[in-house]
Motif scaffolding. Structure first.
Motif, mmCIF file in Angstrom:
data_model
loop_
_atom_site.group_PDB
_atom_site.id
_atom_site.type_symbol
_atom_site.label_atom_id
_atom_site.label_comp_id
_atom_site.label_asym_id
_atom_site.label_seq_id
_atom_site.Cartn_x
_atom_site.Cartn_y
_atom_site.Cartn_z
ATOM 1 N N ARG A 93 -4.891 5.344 -2.928
ATOM 2 C CA ARG A 93 -5.441 6.085 -1.788
ATOM 3 C C ARG A 93 -6.703 5.396 -1.253
ATOM 4 N NH1 ARG A 93 -5.880 10.494 1.238
ATOM 5 N NH2 ARG A 93 -7.836 11.604 1.438
ATOM 6 N N LEU B 103 0.820 -1.208 0.000
ATOM 7 C CA LEU B 103 0.000 0.000 0.000
ATOM 8 C C LEU B 103 0.857 1.261 0.000
ATOM 9 C CD1 LEU B 103 -2.843 -0.974 2.478
ATOM 10 C CD2 LEU B 103 -3.096 -0.469 0.055
ATOM 11 N N VAL C 188 0.881 4.089 -2.931
ATOM 12 C CA VAL C 188 0.593 5.498 -2.636
ATOM 13 C C VAL C 188 1.740 6.379 -3.117
ATOM 14 C CG1 VAL C 188 0.291 7.190 -0.775
ATOM 15 C CG2 VAL C 188 -0.987 5.037 -0.725
ATOM 16 N N ALA D 11 -5.777 2.212 0.541
ATOM 17 C CA ALA D 11 -5.182 2.508 1.847
ATOM 18 C C ALA D 11 -6.276 2.904 2.850
ATOM 19 C CB ALA D 11 -4.144 3.619 1.714
#
Length: 107
Positions: A93, A81, A85, A96
């Motif tokens: 995003r 993750l 990102v 996450a």
């Protein structure tokens, strides 16, 4: 985990992981359908098959609750993750945020 999961597949994958962490076993297809907010177990089965094709889970045919999660959650997924990102990947995003919500983290 395969990085090509759609947002919905990632969501369902997290539902599977959370259910298994809470109960010690995976959900039935009917239970997963309820968790997904759909009335048809076929909708849940379709997502499960897509997760299996992408390598996130394995499904043992003819076995009740025969779903096996093929990847470790914590360290590997957090690293994945973060990389996504930082690389600015399209759904990173949202993935996450979903991950943090599943863990009960408030933002």
């Amino acid at each position: 985990m395969n990085k090509n999961l759609t947002e919905r597949q990632f969501e369902v994958f997290n539902l599977l992981v959370s259910f298994q962490e809470k109960h010690g076993f995976p959900p039935s297809t009917q239970e997963l359908a309820q968790l997904m907010g759909v009335s048809s177990p076929n909708a849940a089965a379709d997502v499960l098959r897509s997760l299996q094709r992408k390598g996130a889970i394995s499904i043992a045919r003819g076995v009740s609750r025969g779903i096996t999660i093929n990847v470790g959650r914590e360290t590997e997924d957090v690293i994945e993750l973060l990389r996504a990102v930082l690389a600015g990947e399209k759904y990173a995003r949202k993935h996450a945020l979903l991950f943090l919500q599943q863990k009960g983290v408030e933002l």
